[in-house]
Design a protein around this motif. Structure first.
Motif, PDB file in Angstrom:
ATOM      1  N   LEU A 103       0.830  -1.209   0.000  1.00 55.14           N
ATOM      2  CA  LEU A 103       0.000   0.000   0.000  1.00 55.14           C
ATOM      3  C   LEU A 103       0.864   1.259   0.000  1.00 55.14           C
ATOM      4  O   LEU A 103       0.577   2.228  -0.722  1.00 55.14           O
ATOM      5  N   LEU A 104       1.927   1.252   0.790  1.00 56.39           N
ATOM      6  CA  LEU A 104       2.821   2.417   0.841  1.00 56.39           C
ATOM      7  C   LEU A 104       3.494   2.642  -0.507  1.00 56.39           C
ATOM      8  O   LEU A 104       3.645   3.790  -0.955  1.00 56.39           O
ATOM      9  N   GLN A 105       3.898   1.555  -1.151  1.00 56.71           N
ATOM     10  CA  GLN A 105       4.525   1.698  -2.472  1.00 56.71           C
ATOM     11  C   GLN A 105       3.538   2.251  -3.488  1.00 56.71           C
ATOM     12  O   GLN A 105       3.883   3.098  -4.320  1.00 56.71           O
ATOM     13  N   ALA A 106       2.290   1.784  -3.420  1.00 52.86           N
ATOM     14  CA  ALA A 106       1.260   2.289  -4.340  1.00 52.86           C
ATOM     15  C   ALA A 106       1.049   3.785  -4.141  1.00 52.86           C
ATOM     16  O   ALA A 106       0.873   4.543  -5.102  1.00 52.86           O
ATOM     17  N   ILE A 107       1.062   4.209  -2.874  1.00 53.63           N
ATOM     18  CA  ILE A 107       0.903   5.636  -2.575  1.00 53.63           C
ATOM     19  C   ILE A 107       2.079   6.437  -3.120  1.00 53.63           C
ATOM     20  O   ILE A 107       1.918   7.478  -3.773  1.00 53.63           O
ATOM     21  N   GLU A 108       3.292   5.945  -2.847  1.00 57.64           N
ATOM     22  CA  GLU A 108       4.491   6.700  -3.208  1.00 57.64           C
ATOM     23  C   GLU A 108       4.714   6.778  -4.709  1.00 57.64           C
ATOM     24  O   GLU A 108       5.318   7.726  -5.205  1.00 57.64           O
ATOM     25  N   THR A 109       4.248   5.788  -5.467  1.00 57.78           N
ATOM     26  CA  THR A 109       4.488   5.764  -6.915  1.00 57.78           C
ATOM     27  C   THR A 109       3.328   6.324  -7.728  1.00 57.78           C
ATOM     28  O   THR A 109       3.396   6.342  -8.955  1.00 57.78           O
ATOM     29  N   THR A 110       2.270   6.760  -7.041  1.00 62.09           N
ATOM     30  CA  THR A 110       1.108   7.327  -7.740  1.00 62.09           C
ATOM     31  C   THR A 110       0.969   8.798  -7.375  1.00 62.09           C
ATOM     32  O   THR A 110       0.773   9.122  -6.204  1.00 62.09           O
ATOM     33  N   PRO A 111       1.087   9.710  -8.324  1.00 55.93           N
ATOM     34  CA  PRO A 111       0.947  11.142  -8.010  1.00 55.93           C
ATOM     35  C   PRO A 111      -0.401  11.433  -7.360  1.00 55.93           C
ATOM     36  O   PRO A 111      -1.391  10.755  -7.650  1.00 55.93           O
ATOM     37  N   ILE A 112      -0.427  12.432  -6.490  1.00 55.14           N
ATOM     38  CA  ILE A 112      -1.659  12.750  -5.771  1.00 55.14           C
ATOM     39  C   ILE A 112      -2.784  13.106  -6.729  1.00 55.14           C
ATOM     40  O   ILE A 112      -3.960  12.864  -6.439  1.00 55.14           O
ATOM     41  N   GLU A 113      -2.443  13.658  -7.899  1.00 54.57           N
ATOM     42  CA  GLU A 113      -3.485  13.988  -8.871  1.00 54.57           C
ATOM     43  C   GLU A 113      -4.246  12.735  -9.312  1.00 54.57           C
ATOM     44  O   GLU A 113      -5.447  12.792  -9.579  1.00 54.57           O
TER      45      GLU A 113
END
Length: 322
Positions: free
Chosen positions: A307-317
């Protein structure tokens, strides 16, 4: 010569304290009475009362003030409860961690989730996790956000995905995604199906909302939006679960807030109708919350890392759903 002092006293307490008393005290602290605690523990009331007295004698402090119609933790009781919850959580996890010492990742992950959290990030991560570790199992408990965070703090949940107000010490927070709230009504409502509505058309209409829809709470931006729409002061229904707020809106109890991307399918199916405002909708962030102090099984750590990796590799937009 016999040694004395704070260190010796601490060692003596640790040596002589019965850990079962701490477990009993956690239940006592979360109950409404000795009788309530005894029922939860499946013990007789005198047994629980005796256990409380033994613990108070061992600690040297009164832990619960009891009198007719009154049952409350003392200051010492509140302090012990905070520590005992964490200790009890650690003890409960020991057998799980030992059982999972195998070559395959077989662990169980318990997620405390706010109701109707919708994000492709979560779904895709769960798909990848299950594909890589099919022998692991998962429980998702739907709770209010405050209870979800409490479950993580007590080490009863692996992590939480929920709304966040104040940050608690000892917990880690990472914004998972951002959603935007709009106002909606259901088929029985007089505004349903009407085009060219303006915000003034909402004035005086009753509303439904979430329990956290208050100026001092996490949904403050939604509270402000309702106020700007001049909806009536009377809130005809509240719930901490999104599905129940949606039910009340669809049933015509009043105008209510929902995440726009969550309500989109119901709008397409004719179950909901969006009403003004349509611009500058309030953003609400949904967080991943975990304890940095809780020992995690391999399954828990792998899913959390995913989950953390998905967050970090996906721009907030791309994690903002309008």
């Amino acid at each position: 010569m016999k040694e004395t002092g704070p260190q010796c006293e601490a060692e003596r307490t640790a040596r002589e304290l019965d850990w079962n008393l701490l477990r009993t005290f956690v239940v006592l602290a979360e109950s409404y009475s000795i009788t309530d605690a005894a029922n939860q523990l499946r013990l007789k009331q005198p047994t629980v009362s005796t256990a409380l007295k033994r613990l108070e004698d061992r600690i040297g402090r009164k832990l619960i003030n009891r009198s007719p119609g009154h049952y409350a933790l003392t200051e010492a009781g509140r302090l012990l409860y905070r520590e005992a919850v964490e200790i009890n959580g650690s003890v409960l996890r020991l057998s799980t961690l030992m059982r999972e010492m195998t070559d395959d990742v077989r662990g169980h992950v318990r997620i405390a989730m706010a109701s109707h959290v919708v994000s492709p990030l979560i779904d895709q991560t769960l798909t990848s996790f299950h594909s890589a570790h099919p022998k692991s199992t998962l429980t998702i408990d739907v709770l209010s956000s405050s209870k979800a965070i409490a479950e993580v703090a007590a080490k009863r949940a692996s992590f939480a995905i929920c709304l966040v107000g104040d940050h608690s010490p000892g917990l880690e927070y990472r914004r998972m995604f951002r959603e935007y709230f709009g106002l909606f009504c259901g088929p029985p409502h007089p505004l349903f199906g009407r085009d060219n509505l303006t915000i003034s058309d909402l004035e005086g209409h009753s509303s439904v909302s979430f329990e956290t829809d208050r100026l001092q709470d996490v949904l403050k931006p939604v509270t402000v939006m309702r106020a700007q729409a001049a909806l009536g002061q009377k809130i005809t229904g509240v719930s901490s679960h999104l599905e129940e707020v949606r039910r009340m809106i669809v049933s015509g109890l009043g105008v209510g807030p929902l995440p726009v991307h969550v309500a989109a399918r119901d709008v397409r199916d004719g179950q909901l109708w969006q009403v003004p405002p349509f611009d500058d909708l309030p953003p609400i962030d949904v967080y991943l919350v975990w304890s940095s102090h809780a020992a995690k099984s391999r399954a828990e750590q792998i899913l959390l890392d995913g989950l953390l990796q998905a967050i970090e590799t996906t721009p907030i937009e791309e994690r903002s759903y309008r």
